[in-house]
Design an enzyme around this catalytic site. Structure first.
Site, PDB file in Angstrom:
ATOM      1  N   LEU A  82       0.822  -1.212   0.000  1.00 35.78           N
ATOM      2  CA  LEU A  82       0.000   0.000   0.000  1.00 35.78           C
ATOM      3  C   LEU A  82       0.853   1.258   0.000  1.00 35.78           C
ATOM      4  O   LEU A  82       0.407   2.320  -0.427  1.00 35.78           O
ATOM      5  CB  LEU A  82      -0.912   0.018   1.235  1.00 35.78           C
ATOM      6  CG  LEU A  82      -1.936  -1.109   1.342  1.00 35.78           C
ATOM      7  CD1 LEU A  82      -2.641  -1.052   2.689  1.00 35.78           C
ATOM      8  CD2 LEU A  82      -2.940  -1.027   0.210  1.00 35.78           C
ATOM      9  N   GLY A  84       4.873   3.024   1.819  1.00 35.85           N
ATOM     10  CA  GLY A  84       6.009   2.810   2.693  1.00 35.85           C
ATOM     11  C   GLY A  84       6.718   4.099   3.010  1.00 35.85           C
ATOM     12  O   GLY A  84       6.273   5.185   2.649  1.00 35.85           O
ATOM     13  N   PHE A  87      10.231   3.787   7.816  1.00 30.49           N
ATOM     14  CA  PHE A  87      10.031   2.691   8.769  1.00 30.49           C
ATOM     15  C   PHE A  87      10.020   1.340   8.082  1.00 30.49           C
ATOM     16  O   PHE A  87      10.301   0.320   8.690  1.00 30.49           O
ATOM     17  CB  PHE A  87       8.693   2.863   9.494  1.00 30.49           C
ATOM     18  CG  PHE A  87       7.527   2.781   8.558  1.00 30.49           C
ATOM     19  CD1 PHE A  87       6.961   1.561   8.239  1.00 30.49           C
ATOM     20  CD2 PHE A  87       7.041   3.924   7.953  1.00 30.49           C
ATOM     21  CE1 PHE A  87       5.914   1.476   7.343  1.00 30.49           C
ATOM     22  CE2 PHE A  87       5.997   3.850   7.062  1.00 30.49           C
ATOM     23  CZ  PHE A  87       5.427   2.633   6.749  1.00 30.49           C
ATOM     24  N   ASP A 209       2.702  14.666  16.012  1.00 29.35           N
ATOM     25  CA  ASP A 209       2.994  14.596  14.575  1.00 29.35           C
ATOM     26  C   ASP A 209       1.702  14.671  13.769  1.00 29.35           C
ATOM     27  O   ASP A 209       1.461  13.872  12.873  1.00 29.35           O
ATOM     28  CB  ASP A 209       3.757  13.303  14.258  1.00 29.35           C
ATOM     29  CG  ASP A 209       4.505  13.383  12.932  1.00 29.35           C
ATOM     30  OD1 ASP A 209       4.772  14.511  12.469  1.00 29.35           O
ATOM     31  OD2 ASP A 209       4.824  12.328  12.367  1.00 29.35           O
TER      32      ASP A 209
END
Length: 408
Positions: A82, A84, A87, A209
């Site tokens: 999906l 990236g 991480f 965040d």
């Protein structure tokens, strides 16, 4: 989750360009000792992680084996990716067996977030933060963590699948249909409720965040906060802030946090103001492709937010003037207050929720045909089937123009 995981930034990109460096020379022995103790205290094997989760969890998380995750993702097939980032990767998977007491009558779509062998202190801490925070907290506007895997060097998280992906992908896409005003306000309202819940929890949490790529949407455009890797326990008692490493995303982080490392709920409020401004304008917080003076959204738009007429000039043109002017002006003023450089002058998230509630469209209103489209449809319906003469066509064009002007 969905298209939601398409832009995860590496850790070094999250740190503000203005952040103070944290070289060992600058750290006092006390800080170093504390850091070492934190590393020693962090659970690192499956049993320790499960014990810690079980002691504090409100949600029954499932501990998956790595072999089970291979089955769920068809052996992490590439066509299941999906998105990236720094991480690792996120895969779409399907759970076909019952989850503990929960029956799964048909395959349940999930998002499987695989941390790419980053077993550093920071990488493990961010992974663990998500397990702990999303294990403790449950709210309609927080993404649901279904389970995790802590096996050998594998660190994996399994979430509910969010069909429409991230707000970032929907708001700035050149392919998807533009978000309507009603949907934008629905997103802002849902995200605000998620932040308010965190700030008012028994143990307050600062998200740290908040940005469009971390707000996910289900099929009905309900907003949910995701990625709690940088979340931090908020101040308690008579403390006004928590001191922490300066992390986050440049363009969203509050100026006082960048300068001092002092984190408060007001830091999240500032970030919310940035996102609300992005929803209003359809522009990214930072966009190097624009003229120099317009590259920083806050610097460019902030002076206009208080001007009732001028603010309409910065509203996202993709909405084609299909929005209530007074509601836009109220949302703009709310963003203005959130972006106050004085953190103590910013509103609380609970007050922001209350301010956004009157701006929500009813389900019926959200389904109404926008006035400009409705006028055009009406005019077309009135046209004779055998066509119009040239002068009549021009007359109809002028009528459409007038309707558009009135609607704006």
């Amino acid at each position: 989750m969905g298209n939601c995981w398409c832009r995860f930034e590496p850790l070094n990109h999250r740190v503000s360009a203005n952040a103070k460096s944290e070289s060992p020379k600058e750290q006092s022995p006390t800080v170093e000792d504390k850091h070492i103790k934190e590393v020693q205290k962090l659970p690192s094997n499956p049993k320790e992680v499960e014990d810690l989760r079980r002691d504090s969890a409100a949600n029954p998380l499932i501990a998956f084996t790595y072999e089970e995750l291979k089955n769920i993702t068809s052996n992490f097939r590439q066509d299941r990716v999906l998105g990236g980032g720094g991480f690792g990767s996120v895969y779409k998977g399907f759970i076909k067996e019952d989850l503990g007491d929960q029956e799964v009558p048909e395959p349940l779509p999930v998002a499987v977030k695989v941390h790419d062998g980053d077993n550093s202190f920071q990488g493990h801490r961010e992974w663990l933060a998500e397990v702990i925070f999303l294990g403790q907290l449950s709210h309609p506007n927080l993404v649901k963590l279904i389970g995790y895997c802590c096996e050998d060097n594998h660190r994996v998280l399994i979430y509910e699948y969010m069909a429409r992906g991230s707000v970032e992908n929907n708001l700035f896409s050149r392919v998807l249909l533009p978000l309507s005003w009603a949907i934008r306000m629905k997103i802002a309202f849902g995200a605000a409720k998620g932040l308010a819940f965190l700030h008012e929890a028994k143990k307050p949490v600062i998200y740290r965040d908040f940005k469009t790529s971390n707000i996910l949407l289900d099929m009905d455009y309900n907003a949910k906060l995701s990625d709690f890797g940088l979340a931090k326990d908020g101040p308690v008692g008579d403390k006004s802030h928590v001191s922490t490493r300066i992390m986050g995303t440049y363009g969203y982080a509050a100026p006082e946090y960048i300068m001092t490392g002092h984190l408060t709920p007001g830091s999240d409020v500032y970030s919310f103001g940035v996102v609300l401004l992005e929803l209003l304008t359809g522009r990214k917080s930072l966009d190097k492709s624009r003229p120099t003076r317009e590259q920083n959204l806050i610097d460019w738009a902030l002076p206009l937010l208080k001007e009732k007429k001028k603010v309409l000039n910065i509203v996202d043109p993709k909405m084609n003037c299909e929005y209530p002017v007074k509601a836009v002006q109220k949302a703009a003023m709310l963003a203005y207050h959130c972006l106050n450089r004085n953190p103590k002058a910013r509103p609380l998230m609970r007050d922001i929720v209350d301010s956004l509630e009157p701006l929500q469209a009813t389900e019926e209103e959200a389904l109404l045909v926008p006035p400009v489209q409705k006028a055009v449809i009406t005019i077309i319906d009135e046209m004779p089937k055998n066509g119009l003469k040239k002068v009549e066509e021009l007359k109809k064009v002028e009528e459409v123009k007038k309707v558009i002007e009135d609607a704006c």
